[in-house]
Design a protein around this motif. Structure first.
Motif, PDB file in Angstrom:
ATOM      1  N   VAL A 137      12.510  38.816  37.111  1.00 11.80           N
ATOM      2  CA  VAL A 137      13.861  39.340  36.899  1.00 11.80           C
ATOM      3  C   VAL A 137      14.854  38.189  36.850  1.00 11.80           C
ATOM      4  N   ALA A 138      15.719  38.186  35.843  1.00 15.75           N
ATOM      5  CA  ALA A 138      16.770  37.171  35.730  1.00 15.75           C
ATOM      6  C   ALA A 138      17.990  37.624  36.528  1.00 15.75           C
ATOM      7  N   LEU A 139      18.369  36.838  37.535  1.00 14.04           N
ATOM      8  CA  LEU A 139      19.509  37.178  38.394  1.00 14.04           C
ATOM      9  C   LEU A 139      20.780  36.427  38.024  1.00 14.04           C
ATOM     10  N   SER A 140      20.728  35.675  36.957  1.00 13.98           N
ATOM     11  CA  SER A 140      21.891  34.854  36.596  1.00 13.98           C
ATOM     12  C   SER A 140      23.164  35.672  36.346  1.00 13.98           C
ATOM     13  N   PRO A 141      23.106  36.917  35.851  1.00 14.14           N
ATOM     14  CA  PRO A 141      24.367  37.664  35.682  1.00 14.14           C
ATOM     15  C   PRO A 141      25.132  37.853  36.995  1.00 14.14           C
ATOM     16  N   LEU A 142      24.397  37.801  38.112  1.00 12.57           N
ATOM     17  CA  LEU A 142      25.055  37.979  39.407  1.00 12.57           C
ATOM     18  C   LEU A 142      25.815  36.747  39.855  1.00 12.57           C
ATOM     19  N   PHE A 143      25.645  35.624  39.135  1.00 13.41           N
ATOM     20  CA  PHE A 143      26.368  34.406  39.514  1.00 13.41           C
ATOM     21  C   PHE A 143      27.882  34.623  39.490  1.00 13.41           C
ATOM     22  N   ALA A 144      28.339  35.553  38.667  1.00 13.27           N
ATOM     23  CA  ALA A 144      29.782  35.830  38.554  1.00 13.27           C
ATOM     24  C   ALA A 144      30.355  36.417  39.832  1.00 13.27           C
ATOM     25  N   LEU A 145      29.500  36.897  40.731  1.00 12.08           N
ATOM     26  CA  LEU A 145      30.000  37.440  41.997  1.00 12.08           C
ATOM     27  C   LEU A 145      30.721  36.374  42.817  1.00 12.08           C
ATOM     28  N   ALA A 146      30.295  35.117  42.706  1.00  8.48           N
ATOM     29  CA  ALA A 146      30.907  34.045  43.497  1.00  8.48           C
ATOM     30  C   ALA A 146      32.391  33.882  43.176  1.00  8.48           C
ATOM     31  N   PRO A 147      32.793  33.684  41.914  1.00 10.01           N
ATOM     32  CA  PRO A 147      34.237  33.595  41.635  1.00 10.01           C
ATOM     33  C   PRO A 147      34.982  34.902  41.901  1.00 10.01           C
ATOM     34  N   VAL A 148      34.310  36.038  41.734  1.00 10.60           N
ATOM     35  CA  VAL A 148      34.973  37.314  42.047  1.00 10.60           C
ATOM     36  C   VAL A 148      35.311  37.378  43.529  1.00 10.60           C
ATOM     37  N   VAL A 149      34.360  36.993  44.383  1.00 11.47           N
ATOM     38  CA  VAL A 149      34.618  36.959  45.826  1.00 11.47           C
ATOM     39  C   VAL A 149      35.708  35.939  46.141  1.00 11.47           C
ATOM     40  N   GLY A 150      35.642  34.784  45.492  1.00 10.34           N
ATOM     41  CA  GLY A 150      36.648  33.754  45.737  1.00 10.34           C
ATOM     42  C   GLY A 150      38.047  34.176  45.359  1.00 10.34           C
ATOM     43  N   SER A 151      38.162  35.026  44.340  1.00 12.21           N
ATOM     44  CA  SER A 151      39.494  35.441  43.883  1.00 12.21           C
ATOM     45  C   SER A 151      40.243  36.266  44.921  1.00 12.21           C
ATOM     46  N   ILE A 152      39.526  36.734  45.931  1.00  9.60           N
ATOM     47  CA  ILE A 152      40.172  37.543  46.971  1.00  9.60           C
ATOM     48  C   ILE A 152      41.193  36.725  47.745  1.00  9.60           C
ATOM     49  N   ALA A 153      40.878  35.432  47.991  1.00  9.10           N
ATOM     50  CA  ALA A 153      41.752  34.649  48.856  1.00  9.10           C
ATOM     51  C   ALA A 153      41.985  33.228  48.381  1.00  9.10           C
ATOM     52  N   LEU A 154      41.162  32.707  47.485  1.00  4.75           N
ATOM     53  CA  LEU A 154      41.284  31.310  47.087  1.00  4.75           C
ATOM     54  C   LEU A 154      42.414  31.092  46.093  1.00  4.75           C
ATOM     55  N   ARG A 155      42.857  29.839  45.992  1.00  7.12           N
ATOM     56  CA  ARG A 155      43.829  29.480  44.982  1.00  7.12           C
ATOM     57  C   ARG A 155      43.204  29.600  43.600  1.00  7.12           C
ATOM     58  N   THR A 156      44.060  29.648  42.589  1.00 10.01           N
ATOM     59  CA  THR A 156      43.570  29.788  41.219  1.00 10.01           C
ATOM     60  C   THR A 156      42.667  28.611  40.834  1.00 10.01           C
ATOM     61  N   ARG A 157      43.047  27.403  41.244  1.00 10.84           N
ATOM     62  CA  ARG A 157      42.250  26.218  40.901  1.00 10.84           C
ATOM     63  C   ARG A 157      40.862  26.294  41.494  1.00 10.84           C
ATOM     64  N   HIS A 158      40.760  26.693  42.761  1.00 13.84           N
ATOM     65  CA  HIS A 158      39.455  26.780  43.412  1.00 13.84           C
ATOM     66  C   HIS A 158      38.600  27.898  42.806  1.00 13.84           C
ATOM     67  N   THR A 159      39.261  29.002  42.453  1.00 13.53           N
ATOM     68  CA  THR A 159      38.524  30.080  41.791  1.00 13.53           C
ATOM     69  C   THR A 159      38.014  29.621  40.432  1.00 13.53           C
ATOM     70  N   SER A 160      38.827  28.843  39.730  1.00 12.77           N
ATOM     71  CA  SER A 160      38.406  28.304  38.438  1.00 12.77           C
ATOM     72  C   SER A 160      37.195  27.390  38.589  1.00 12.77           C
ATOM     73  N   GLU A 161      37.190  26.579  39.643  1.00 10.62           N
ATOM     74  CA  GLU A 161      36.045  25.703  39.878  1.00 10.62           C
ATOM     75  C   GLU A 161      34.776  26.511  40.122  1.00 10.62           C
ATOM     76  N   LEU A 162      34.900  27.589  40.875  1.00 10.55           N
ATOM     77  CA  LEU A 162      33.747  28.469  41.078  1.00 10.55           C
ATOM     78  C   LEU A 162      33.308  29.114  39.769  1.00 10.55           C
ATOM     79  N   ALA A 163      34.279  29.495  38.932  1.00  2.64           N
ATOM     80  CA  ALA A 163      33.952  30.119  37.651  1.00  2.64           C
ATOM     81  C   ALA A 163      33.197  29.154  36.747  1.00  2.64           C
TER      82      ALA A 163
END
Length: 355
Positions: free
Chosen positions: A23-49
């Motif tokens: 099973v390819a789990l790579s689509p779930l990688f987007a969860l990291a920036p989504v979680v970060g967007s809850i509290a992180l600055r835009t720049r840090h969220t962009s780095e996660l993205a």
């Protein structure tokens, strides 16, 4: 904290994608920036993205599907979700900044209404503080004031029902009523009656103000009228404390009969007056702030420092560590070494003010 969670989540998903073969789990990688967007600055969220998208691209190395159709779909999916997360972070940060600006304006508007209270009046040291809540940007009706002359030292703390510009207008009216009545009325009961009578025509059927009116003119004695307000907290110099609970009368604007209560305080004793934003602060479990459990911190340091520490305790208790409602507090200390204001000798001596 949120940043660590997001990075850890991304690392765990990458490891899981490498380990799980079928099973390819790579689509779930987007969860990291989504979680970060809850509290992180835009720049840090962009780095996660960027990191999530890059890892999604590189996942083809261990999934053995070099730029196949499914792989491209997965990469586009991660890129799109990551972009949405960046937009969310940007909008959230702008909203937070805007709310902060509105909160600051609300406090400025309230401070424009609230008077400057002297640090010492006669034998009474005083510190006051007003802070607006953060759950909304609507100005509240919390207020305080002090009147002093050669014959009287009187204090007021109150809370107008409602919020918004109407509450600020009514707060100003309550302060005006207090100053008028405190200057000419010989006793606290008459002060409260005169205030209530003055305010009643300006209030709607659902408007009123809870208040405490106090007099500390006489050495070692506090006189008080409680118009439906939370009981003050008396903290003795040795750290012991008690709520000065007396039968409360109707709020100002509703009642015309008020009783006066007296109690003694000793040198070094402190008296806290507060609005319900203190005692009604709730934690995540819905439990109210226990003012008595934190009373001892009011006995130490200067009055200003003691108030700062108390308000910090309220924030720490509250959900999100922020004040959920407006708060007005007044901390008084009996300091007999200070210059004494002469007590009233005759109930008619206030007429000398207009002689």
């Amino acid at each position: 904290m949120v940043g660590r969670i997001a990075v850890t989540l991304l690392a765990a998903l990458v490891v899981a994608d490498v380990v799980v073969v079928d099973v390819a789990l790579s689509p779930l990688f987007a969860l990291a920036p989504v979680v970060g967007s809850i509290a992180l600055r835009t720049r840090h969220t962009s780095e996660l993205a960027v990191a999530a998208t890059a890892l999604a691209v590189g996942s083809d190395l261990w999934n053995e599907d070099l730029w196949g159709g499914q792989h491209l779909v997965r990469v586009v999916d991660v890129a799109l979700m990551s972009s949405v997360a960046v937009v969310i972070a940007y909008v959230r940060r702008r909203s937070t900044k805007r709310i902060g600006e509105l909160k600051a304006l609300a406090e400025i508007a309230q401070y424009a209404v609230l008077p400057v209270v002297p640090a010492r009046v006669g034998q009474t040291g005083v510190a006051v503080r007003y802070e607006s809540g953060t759950q909304d940007t609507v100005i509240g009706g919390d207020l305080y004031d002090c009147y002093h002359s050669s014959t009287h030292i009187r204090f007021l703390i109150g809370d107008v029902r409602g919020k918004g510009i109407e509450a600020v207008e009514q707060s100003a009216r309550v302060i005006r009523a207090f100053r008028q009545a405190a200057a000419i009325q010989p006793d606290l009961e008459s002060v409260a009656v005169e205030m209530s009578r003055y305010l009643h025509p300006f209030f709607s059927d659902e408007e009123f103000v809870t208040a405490l009116v106090l007099d500390t003119t006489e050495a070692g004695v506090v006189r008080m009228v409680n118009a439906g307000h939370p009981a003050p907290l008396l903290v003795h110099a040795d750290g012991t404390w008690e709520f000065v609970e007396r039968d409360a009368d109707l709020p100002l604007g509703l009642g015309l009969t008020f009783g006066r209560h007296e109690f003694a305080w000793q040198p070094g004793d402190r008296l806290l007056l507060y609005t319900d934003g203190v005692t009604e602060a709730r934690d995540r479990r819905g439990e109210f702030f226990d003012l008595g459990a934190h009373a001892r911190i009011l006995a130490d340091n200067t009055l200003e420092v003691a108030l700062s520490r108390l308000l910090q305790q309220v924030r720490d208790h509250s959900d999100r560590h922020e004040l959920g409602d407006d708060v007005a507090v007044m901390l008084m200390e009996y300091s007999p070494q200070a210059e004494t204001t002469q007590a009233v000798v005759d109930d008619r001596d206030w007429l000398e003010l207009y002689a």
